[in-house]
Structure formats: structure tokens, C-alpha cells
Design a protein around this motif. Structure first.
Motif, PDB file in Angstrom:
ATOM      1  N   GLN A 254       0.844  -1.209   0.000  1.00 32.99           N
ATOM      2  CA  GLN A 254       0.000   0.000   0.000  1.00 32.99           C
ATOM      3  C   GLN A 254       0.874   1.251   0.000  1.00 32.99           C
ATOM      4  N   LEU A 255       1.960   1.230   0.771  1.00 34.66           N
ATOM      5  CA  LEU A 255       2.874   2.373   0.822  1.00 34.66           C
ATOM      6  C   LEU A 255       3.537   2.595  -0.539  1.00 34.66           C
TER       7      LEU A 255
ATOM      8  N   SER B 167       2.287   1.719  -3.449  1.00 34.53           N
ATOM      9  CA  SER B 167       1.258   2.219  -4.387  1.00 34.53           C
ATOM     10  C   SER B 167       0.959   3.700  -4.159  1.00 34.53           C
ATOM     11  N   CYS B 168       1.206   4.181  -2.938  1.00 28.36           N
ATOM     12  CA  CYS B 168       0.990   5.607  -2.645  1.00 28.36           C
ATOM     13  C   CYS B 168       2.115   6.484  -3.181  1.00 28.36           C
TER      14      CYS B 168
ATOM     15  N   ARG C 158       2.686  15.637  -4.018  1.00 30.18           N
ATOM     16  CA  ARG C 158       2.569  14.287  -3.478  1.00 30.18           C
ATOM     17  C   ARG C 158       3.886  13.865  -2.798  1.00 30.18           C
TER      18      ARG C 158
ATOM     19  N   LEU D 153       4.317  13.005   1.173  1.00 31.86           N
ATOM     20  CA  LEU D 153       4.833  11.717   1.644  1.00 31.86           C
ATOM     21  C   LEU D 153       6.068  11.909   2.536  1.00 31.86           C
TER      22      LEU D 153
ATOM     23  N   LEU E 115      -1.095   9.271   6.530  1.00 33.96           N
ATOM     24  CA  LEU E 115      -1.128   8.894   5.124  1.00 33.96           C
ATOM     25  C   LEU E 115      -2.410   9.415   4.472  1.00 33.96           C
ATOM     26  N   GLU E 116      -3.528   9.333   5.216  1.00 34.14           N
ATOM     27  CA  GLU E 116      -4.823   9.792   4.678  1.00 34.14           C
ATOM     28  C   GLU E 116      -4.777  11.283   4.342  1.00 34.14           C
TER      29      GLU E 116
ATOM     30  N   LEU F   2      -2.579  11.945   1.189  1.00 34.03           N
ATOM     31  CA  LEU F   2      -3.222  11.578  -0.075  1.00 34.03           C
ATOM     32  C   LEU F   2      -4.370  12.531  -0.411  1.00 34.03           C
TER      33      LEU F   2
ATOM     34  N   SER G  63      -1.810  12.675  -7.231  1.00 31.43           N
ATOM     35  CA  SER G  63      -0.769  11.714  -7.615  1.00 31.43           C
ATOM     36  C   SER G  63      -0.039  12.235  -8.836  1.00 31.43           C
TER      37      SER G  63
END
Length: 557
Positions: free
Chosen positions: A459-460, A462-463, A531, A535, A545-546, A549, A554
Motif C-alpha cells: 500500500q505504501l 502504491s501511494c 505528493r 509523503l 497517510l490519509e 493523499l 498523484s
């Protein structure tokens, strides 16, 4: 401010160098505790320092990392004394009060003064700075104390004749003062007074999110709104049209301005107040949240003798603060700075500020034209809204002036194409533009209830995190506590995208490249996108993280 005796402890014991100590003394705000910056120094071992000081001064050391100390206990000592003596009560009983500090040099003088204030003997213990900071996060001004200190600041020539004409009860006056004081204490950015068919509610915008704080009886709606309109010099008899006003108050001795707007709705007038607290204005560019490379590019852009630097982002993203910090950096005795703003939010000494007033023909365009006849060095225009303002700003930038302004775009690269779409020729845009800054504000994790959580490595990745670092990252969130009102967030941190308009970017613009192509080239040149910046703040444990994002697009979008 950092106490001199504490600084001497650091240098005498080899904890920090003179250069590092000088950095800690930069703040001139008496309410700011810059010793917390020690925690950012890679070689600073706070526990080792605390134990060393405990042995040296013969005081007990206790790590209060997981200590449960109520806000009521902490607030038995006034905030002013807590800051002055770096001392927080952690236990109070009839025989004594136990006080925690990280600075043993305060003990001799503090014991007597704090003992007199609390009417009890004082016992000091030493703790580490991060534990003390966690407790300090619970310290706040008392709303009850501040209610009585709310004073209207009237301009010369103003009188109370109109106020006497309206019969406003003392209970309503006290209620309004309470709301204004509470918003100040909680550091709300806006107050929403909202009428509905069967209810009347009040909400504060805290760290970017609206939170309901009161539901007064419906019978109080009309007098509360009337009181606010009177305070902001609005026409209380006019309820069919929107109105704007301003309230100047002194709360706890500090000047606070409220920008007030009324709007007729189906069930009465909605009133929104924007808090403008001069003491909260951050004019130190190094403390805005820029990363080192970003601030280097931004400074290079504003220190050019001519050209244009634009700051972009949605309403409430901190654009004004960034521009004001740039002007504070450039504001010297030999520089003529003029601004056109709608409205002027803060008064800046040494800068000629003009309030735009469309009703008398004083627009951004007319103000800019007038500035050019006033021998300017630096011009700041609140916003480039149309072609006329854009063309004058570009002309000023090309004729030997530094122009600062804002624009509403999603990111830095699309700012370039936005100017062209307005009708400004591409060759003029690239000739005038030095730097573009895009920014957002993310909510900060509350340090009082911050906890590490598990997030799947995939998941990290993909972020946007690199696979090599994703597995090693520590991800945090706020559990929710009394300090943050259960939200898990306290305060906000800025994320930035700083576009240096260099030769390769200019070539792309002249070839009518899209904003995506410009962005791709800028990232190749070393630009950190919004982005990427968001991060980085996640990796530093500053935001979730929420939040990251939600506040950044992105790079693949």
C-alpha cells in the motif's frame, strides 16, 4: 524565547555548539519554546542530557513519556508561569505540588514564585524534553479568564449611539464574548453562526475541519447576530443583502481582528467570522515548512531584481502567509514595497498596503497602474484574476520590478498554462516568470496521542514510496485525546511544490507543451511534487497517510 542560563548549560556541558545555540535564540515570541528544536539535532540525546542534569543538580529524573496528567492538574499553574519557568504541575495535593521541568536552572527562582502562586511547597523533578512537550500540548489559555478581557477597539471618531439604539442583553454580550474568546483559545481559523428552521448552531473551523461547538436556543439567534453586526459596523436593519465588516478586539491584551461576512439564508442571516491574529502570523520563511532545496529556489526567485514569483493553491492554503514572509524577508530600509490586497489581512510595518475597493473604482488593475508611478521596487498584488491584471503584472516584472502574486491553480506547472490561457503571450510569460510555488495545508498528528500503526508495504509503494524505504517506514496516526478534541490532529503543516522556471521549462512553454509535460520535465530537473512533499511529511511522522493523499494529487493523475 530560550533562557540564557539554559543555553549556558548546553554549551558548558558540550550538549550543543555555539552555532546551534544561536539558532535556538532566533525566536522573539515570548510564548514560543524553541528548546524543542533540540530534538531535531541528530546528536542530541535528550535522556542522557536529562540524567546528566539530574545528577549535577541532585534532582530526581523521571521519564514522563506515558504519564497520565489531567489538563486540570496542569492548568493549576498559569500559562504565563509555565512558559516563564518551563515548569508543569504533574501532581497536586494538600501538602505539596510536584512540578516537572527539563531546565534545572529554573529551580532556585521558580520554586519560590510557583510556591507563592499555588500556595503550597514545590517539589521539582527533571524529565526529558519530548515528555515535557507532550504535557505542554495540554496547556492553554483559560476561556473563562479571557471572557472578561474581551475589549472592543474603536477607531477615533466612532461612537456608541447606534449600539444604544439596539437593546442587547448582557447575557447575549457575554455569550458572544465567550464564542470569540473560545475561538481564539482553540486557534480556530473561522467561526460559523448558522440559522436553520428548527435550530441555531455555531461551528469552528479547526485545522481545516468544521466542528460543532454550540447549539444555543433558537431564541438567541436574532440577538446574537444583531450583536455581531453591531460590533462589525454593519447595518442591522438590512437583512436582505450580504454585508461585510470587521471587528477589532483585544483579548488577553492581544489585538485580534475578525473579518465578518453576513449572508441572507432561508431561515435568517448566516454570519462567518475569519480570525486574523497578528501574533500567529509566521514571517520567518525558514519556519514555513519548506525543505532546504525548495527554500533555496524560492529565495533565489524573490531576490532577483525583477521578474515574477507566483504562489498558488486553494483558499485557506496559506498563500498569504507565504507572500507576507517573502515581503518580510525583502523589507529593508532601501526598498519600496507596495501591495494591493482584497482585503489587507495584516498590517506590515514599512510596507505600503492598499485595500482594493471596487465600489470606488480602486481595483487590482488601477492600484497596479498607480504603483508603477510610485517608484516601486517590489509589488505584491493579492490575486491575478483576469487578463488586465495579468498583463500589467507581467509588464511590471519585465520593466525592472519584482512582482509577487497568487493564482488559483491545482499545481505549479498548470500555473504557467493558466497565464497563457488568460491571453498572455507565451514569450512574455517565460520572460517574466522566475518561480511558482504550489502549496496545501495538511493536518498535523497530535503529539499527545500519536501512535505507530501498521500499514501494508504494498500500500505504501502504491501511494508513491520507494520500495527500498517502504518496508522500513514508521507510520503514525493520532488515537484521539482531550488535547485534540478526539480528532487525532492538532495544528497544520504545509506541503510545497516549487517550480524553478529554467531554460528547459521555458523551451517547453514556447513549444506549447501541456502542464503534464512541464511537470514531468520539472520533476526530472529535481522538483518535488505536492505528493512527494506530502509523503515526506508522512515519513517524518508529522501527518497521516490519509491527510497526505487527500491534499496532494498523484504524479500519475
Amino acid at each position: 524565547m530560550v533562557r540564557e542560563k539554559f543555553l549556558k548549560l548546553l554549551t558548558d556541558n558540550g550538549i550543543a555548539t555555539l552555532k546551534e545555540v544561536r539558532k535556538l535564540t532566533l525566536s522573539k515570541d515570548e510564548d514560543e519554546i524553541t528548546e524543542f528544536d533540540l530534538l531535531q539535532m541528530p546528536h542530541f540525546d535528550e535522556n542522557k542530557f536529562a540524567k546528566l542534569m539530574a545528577d549535577k543538580f541532585k534532582v530526581t529524573f523521571i521519564d514522563l513519556k506515558n504519564a497520565k496528567v489531567s489538563k486540570d492538574t496542569i492548568m493549576t499553574l498559569r500559562k504565563r508561569s509555565i512558559i516563564k519557568y518551563r515548569s508543569i504541575p504533574i501532581q497536586v495535593n494538600s501538602s505539596k505540588v510536584t512540578v516537572a521541568t527539563y531546565d534545572p536552572s529554573v529551580i532556585p527562582g521558580g520554586a519560590k514564585v510557583i510556591g507563592t502562586e499555588l500556595k503550597r511547597p514545590v517539589e521539582f523533578i527533571l524529565t526529558n524534553i519530548s515528555s515535557w512537550r507532550k504535557l505542554f500540548a495540554k496547556v492553554e489559555d483559560s476561556v473563562e479568564e479571557l471572557i472578561g478581557s474581551v475589549v472592543e477597539v474603536k477607531s477615533s471618531g466612532e461612537n456608541d449611539a447606534d449600539i444604544k439604539a439596539e437593546d442587547i442583553g448582557q447575557d447575549v454580550v457575554t455569550f458572544v464574548n465567550r464564542i470569540l474568546a473560545e475561538a481564539y483559545v482553540k486557534k480556530a481559523s473561522d467561526i460559523h453562526i448558522e440559522p436553520y428552521e428548527k435550530m441555531f448552531r455555531i461551528r469552528f473551523r479547526l485545522d481545516g475541519a468544521l466542528l460543532e461547538v454550540a447549539k444555543p436556543p433558537k431564541s438567541m439567534m436574532a440577538p446574537v447576530i444583531s450583536r455581531l453586526k453591531i460590533m462589525s459596523s454593519m447595518d442591522i436593519s438590512e437583512k436582505r443583502k450580504p454585508q461585510d465588516g470587521r471587528i477589532k478586539l483585544s483579548i488577553g491584551g492581544k489585538p485580534i481582528d475578525y473579518r465578518v461576512s453576513s449572508l441572507p439564508t432561508l431561515f435568517g442571516e448566516k454570519v462567518v467570522l475569519r480570525l486574523l491574529d497578528q501574533s500567529n502570523l509566521q514571517l520567518d520563511m525558514t519556519k514555513l515548512g519548506f525543505e532546504s532545496k525548495q527554500i533555496e529556489i524560492f529565495k533565489k526567485g524573490i531576490y532577483n531584481p525583477y521578474g515574477m514569483v507566483l504562489v498558488t493553491g486553494p483558499t485557506g492554503s496559506g498563500k498569504t502567509t507565504t507572500l507576507y514572509s517573502a515581503m518580510a524577508e525583502l523589507n529593508t530600509e532601501d526598498t519600496n514595497i507596495s501591495t494591493a490586497e482584497d482585503p489587507c489581512e495584516f498590517n506590515l510595518e514599512g510596507i505600503n498596503q492598499v485595500n482594493v475597493r471596487k465600489e470606488v473604482g480602486l481595483t487590482f488593475a488601477s492600484a497596479l497602474k498607480a504603483f508603477l508611478r510610485q517608484d516601486p521596487d517590489i509589488i505584491m498584488v493579492g490575486e491575478i484574476r483576469d487578463l488586465e491584471v495579468g498583463e500589467i503584472a507581467v509588464e511590471a516584472a519585465l520593466t525592472g520590478h519584482m512582482v509577487l502574486s497568487t493564482l488559483h491553480t491545482n499545481d505549479a506547472p498548470s500555473t504557467v498554462t493558466r497565464l497563457i490561457n488568460m491571453g498572455i503571450e507565451p514569450f512574455l510569460v517565460v520572460a517574466a516568470l522566475n518561480v511558482v510555488v504550489a502549496q496545501r495545508l495538511c493536518r498535523k498528528i497530535c503529539i499527545s496521542c500519536r501512535e505507530q500503526i501498521k500499514v501494508d508495504t504494498q500500500q505504501l509503494i502504491s501511494c508513491g514510496f520507494a520500495p527500498a524505504s517502504a518496508s522500513k517506514l514508521k507510520i503514525y496516526q493520532g488515537a484521539g485525546c482531550e488535547v485534540c478534541g478526539g480528532t487525532g490532529y492538532k495544528g497544520r503543516v504545509a506541503i510545497y511544490e516549487v517550480l524553478d522556471v529554467g531554460p528547459k521549462i521555458r523551451d517547453l512553454v514556447m513549444r506549447n507543451a501541456t502542464s503534464d509535460e512541464i511537470k514531468a520535465q520539472a520533476i526530472k530537473n529535481g522538483m518535488k511534487s505536492l505528493r512527494m512533499s506530502a509523503l515526506t511529511k508522512v515519513a517524518q511522522g508529522l501527518t497521516t497517510l490519509e491527510e497526505a493523499l487527500a491534499n496532494s494529487a498523484s504524479d500519475n493523475d
